[in-house]
Design a protein around this motif. Structure first.
Motif, PDB file in Angstrom:
ATOM      1  N   LEU A  60     -15.301  77.540-110.422  1.00 33.39           N
ATOM      2  CA  LEU A  60     -14.553  77.259-111.859  1.00 33.39           C
ATOM      3  C   LEU A  60     -15.721  76.489-112.540  1.00 33.39           C
ATOM      4  N   PHE A  61     -16.732  75.688-111.838  1.00 31.56           N
ATOM      5  CA  PHE A  61     -17.967  74.756-112.720  1.00 31.56           C
ATOM      6  C   PHE A  61     -18.456  75.963-113.038  1.00 31.56           C
ATOM      7  N   LEU A  62     -18.989  76.260-112.134  1.00 32.46           N
ATOM      8  CA  LEU A  62     -19.742  78.213-112.172  1.00 32.46           C
ATOM      9  C   LEU A  62     -19.435  78.798-113.711  1.00 32.46           C
ATOM     10  N   ALA A  63     -18.151  79.261-113.105  1.00 34.51           N
ATOM     11  CA  ALA A  63     -17.822  80.267-114.376  1.00 34.51           C
ATOM     12  C   ALA A  63     -17.839  79.552-115.617  1.00 34.51           C
ATOM     13  N   ARG A 202     -26.833  85.647-112.483  1.00 28.09           N
ATOM     14  CA  ARG A 202     -26.868  83.718-112.563  1.00 28.09           C
ATOM     15  C   ARG A 202     -26.086  83.172-111.907  1.00 28.09           C
ATOM     16  N   VAL A 203     -25.501  84.020-111.523  1.00 25.80           N
ATOM     17  CA  VAL A 203     -25.057  82.352-110.738  1.00 25.80           C
ATOM     18  C   VAL A 203     -25.416  82.011-109.375  1.00 25.80           C
ATOM     19  N   ARG A 204     -25.492  83.052-108.203  1.00 23.46           N
ATOM     20  CA  ARG A 204     -26.452  82.778-107.816  1.00 23.46           C
ATOM     21  C   ARG A 204     -27.240  82.045-107.889  1.00 23.46           C
ATOM     22  N   ARG A 205     -27.845  81.950-108.742  1.00 27.37           N
ATOM     23  CA  ARG A 205     -28.828  81.162-108.562  1.00 27.37           C
ATOM     24  C   ARG A 205     -29.177  80.041-109.820  1.00 27.37           C
ATOM     25  N   LEU A 206     -27.217  79.589-110.581  1.00 30.16           N
ATOM     26  CA  LEU A 206     -27.164  78.512-110.631  1.00 30.16           C
ATOM     27  C   LEU A 206     -26.303  77.759-109.192  1.00 30.16           C
ATOM     28  N   TYR A 208     -27.786  77.387-106.232  1.00 27.83           N
ATOM     29  CA  TYR A 208     -28.852  77.033-105.618  1.00 27.83           C
ATOM     30  C   TYR A 208     -30.243  76.677-106.295  1.00 27.83           C
ATOM     31  N   HIS A 209     -29.482  75.530-106.983  1.00 26.95           N
ATOM     32  CA  HIS A 209     -30.809  74.506-108.181  1.00 26.95           C
ATOM     33  C   HIS A 209     -31.034  75.351-109.569  1.00 26.95           C
ATOM     34  N   GLY A 210     -30.856  76.783-109.331  1.00 32.36           N
ATOM     35  CA  GLY A 210     -31.068  77.601-110.522  1.00 32.36           C
ATOM     36  C   GLY A 210     -32.674  78.820-109.470  1.00 32.36           C
ATOM     37  N   LEU A 211     -32.809  78.653-108.461  1.00 35.37           N
ATOM     38  CA  LEU A 211     -34.243  79.104-108.210  1.00 35.37           C
ATOM     39  C   LEU A 211     -34.135  80.588-107.935  1.00 35.37           C
ATOM     40  N   ALA A 212     -34.991  80.661-108.852  1.00 35.38           N
ATOM     41  CA  ALA A 212     -35.301  82.419-109.015  1.00 35.38           C
ATOM     42  C   ALA A 212     -35.226  82.646-107.718  1.00 35.38           C
ATOM     43  N   GLN A 213     -35.424  82.500-107.126  1.00 32.38           N
ATOM     44  CA  GLN A 213     -36.696  83.078-105.561  1.00 32.38           C
ATOM     45  C   GLN A 213     -36.409  81.691-105.009  1.00 32.38           C
ATOM     46  N   PRO A 232     -36.089  79.480-113.316  1.00 26.02           N
ATOM     47  CA  PRO A 232     -35.124  80.232-115.119  1.00 26.02           C
ATOM     48  C   PRO A 232     -34.556  79.091-115.609  1.00 26.02           C
ATOM     49  N   GLU A 233     -33.773  78.483-115.511  1.00 31.07           N
ATOM     50  CA  GLU A 233     -33.146  77.208-116.150  1.00 31.07           C
ATOM     51  C   GLU A 233     -31.809  76.203-114.598  1.00 31.07           C
ATOM     52  N   PRO A 234     -32.236  75.583-115.382  1.00 30.56           N
ATOM     53  CA  PRO A 234     -31.869  74.284-113.885  1.00 30.56           C
ATOM     54  C   PRO A 234     -30.017  74.828-113.304  1.00 30.56           C
ATOM     55  N   GLY A 235     -30.142  74.215-111.941  1.00 31.57           N
ATOM     56  CA  GLY A 235     -28.501  74.608-111.311  1.00 31.57           C
ATOM     57  C   GLY A 235     -28.197  73.600-110.466  1.00 31.57           C
ATOM     58  N   ARG A 236     -27.978  73.670-109.374  1.00 35.95           N
ATOM     59  CA  ARG A 236     -26.493  72.603-108.874  1.00 35.95           C
ATOM     60  C   ARG A 236     -26.595  73.039-107.591  1.00 35.95           C
ATOM     61  N   ARG A 237     -26.203  72.373-106.444  1.00 33.87           N
ATOM     62  CA  ARG A 237     -26.363  72.932-105.009  1.00 33.87           C
ATOM     63  C   ARG A 237     -24.419  72.666-104.876  1.00 33.87           C
ATOM     64  N   VAL A 238     -24.267  73.896-104.690  1.00 32.51           N
ATOM     65  CA  VAL A 238     -22.694  74.237-104.369  1.00 32.51           C
ATOM     66  C   VAL A 238     -22.719  75.415-103.370  1.00 32.51           C
TER      67      VAL A 238
END
Length: 383
Positions: A60-63, A202-206, A208-213, A232-238
């Protein structure tokens, strides 16, 4: 104590975990990818559009993060919902707007949703109450017509369908919960579905820390400097992991049998509680609807409901009401007026134990204790 919910895990799940231990890789890896593919097949969608995360709440937070909400943006949701949804909306700077529901199904109709839509509405979140799909097809049509994103909180609806189509695939985003009290359990965990391919990536990146790779030796073929970061943009680790995914794969294989048993329990309750004065049982499913049967709820006069719940607890039978009306929680700032059907249901609804670990004798015992409590309390003073 007869529990409201109880996970169904055993030797197969233990062996799956042992296999993870033998491979010496507990984190995000091949079993995670396999579980995503298996769950995608269960939904009838591409594996690229699903992401295994550490909870339905994280989904839900990712959405909400993917929506890029701005101050003043509104997100509509039914008041009888789990608190994770408004928390996620507020976390991203949005405003939760609560709509009313059908008093018997506790699901909103398309009309309930439309009544509170404004030019500031960015998204609608629907919860399929107790695994019952509700008016999701009509709500999806409404959202498309109004240019509004539909998010399905399918936490309780892992096996629910409408005309053969999996609940969760009607909207733009969906998430399922696999926590210890759900139907399919991984201890903790959840799955996210994203309709749009770019948003799914994008959700997959977000997640895992926002990592593109992702960096690490597993990606040495991608870059000679596999330790370098591309964010490309910061994310979190969930993200989920192979330990929980291994359990999930076993649970998914067992899901048809677990749903069949839930259906049997619902039929037993329906039969035993039929004709009990002043008590309503769940309404029949519309044609073409299939439920996960996560909740079995009864509705009875409000003063009677609370006393009956207390009597059942004294008999070592745990009951509850889910979900408390969120429009009455001050933190969520509801200013939209009265929601009479939600208020009616929240004063009368009680969820009875429902899980495949119950024997027929358990179910009939719960039903008989409930009948006795209702009759005794209804006959006594102050009921």
């Amino acid at each position: 104590m007869i529990n409201l919910f109880q996970p169904q895990v055993g030797a197969e799940e233990l062996e799956a975990v042992a296999g993870v231990f033998r491979d010496h890789w507990l984190g995000h890896g091949p079993r995670t990818k396999a579980f995503e593919a298996e769950f995608a097949a269960h939904l009838g969608v591409s594996a690229d559009h699903v992401v295994f995360v550490n909870s339905g709440t994280a989904g839900l937070f990712l959405a909400m993060e993917a929506l890029d909400l701005k101050p003043g943006d509104e997100v509509v949701l039914p008041s009888p919902s789990f608190l994770a949804a408004p928390n996620a909306i507020l976390d991203q700077g949005g405003t939760p707007v609560f709509c009313d529901v059908d008093p018997r199904t506790l699901n909103p109709s398309a009309e309930d949703v439309e009544r509170v839509l404004t030019d500031r509405t960015r998204a609608v979140v629907v919860l399929h109450y107790g695994g019952y799909p509700g008016d999701v097809a009509a709500i999806a049509d409404l959202c498309r017509a109004r240019g509004v994103v539909l998010v399905e909180d399918a936490a309780c609806s892992v096996a629910s369908r409408v005309e053969g189509r999996a609940v969760g695939t009607f909207g733009d985003f969906a998430m399922w919960s696999f926590d210890a009290m759900k139907v399919l359990v991984t201890g903790d965990g959840g799955m996210v579905y994203v309709r749009d391919a770019e948003q799914a990536a994008r959700v997959r990146r977000l997640a895992y820390h926002g990592l593109a790779q992702p960096s690490g030796i597993g990606h040495a073929r991608v870059s000679p400097r596999w330790w370098e970061l591309d964010i490309p943009e910061p994310g979190r680790r969930v993200i989920g992991n192979d330990l929980t995914a291994a359990i999930g794969s076993v649970q998914l294989r067992r899901l048809p049998d677990m749903i069949a048993r839930r259906r049997e329990i619902v039929a037993l309750y329906d039969e035993r509680l039929a004709g009990l004065d002043g008590v309503l049982t769940p309404p029949p499913l519309p044609e073409g609807h299939e439920s996960t049967h996560y909740f079995y709820w009864v509705q009875l006069p409000p003063g009677l409901r609370d006393r009956v719940a207390g009597d059942l607890l004294a008999d070592d039978i745990y009951t509850t009401f889910r979900y408390a009306p969120l429009h009455k929680v001050p933190a969520y700032g509801h200013t939209g007026g009265e929601l009479p059907s939600t208020d009616w249901a929240s004063e009368r609804t009680l969820c009875l134990p429902l899980h495949p670990g119950l024997t027929d004798e358990d179910v009939l015992g719960v039903a008989d204790s409930f009948r006795t409590a209702v009759r005794n309390r209804a006959a006594g003073p102050g009921a």
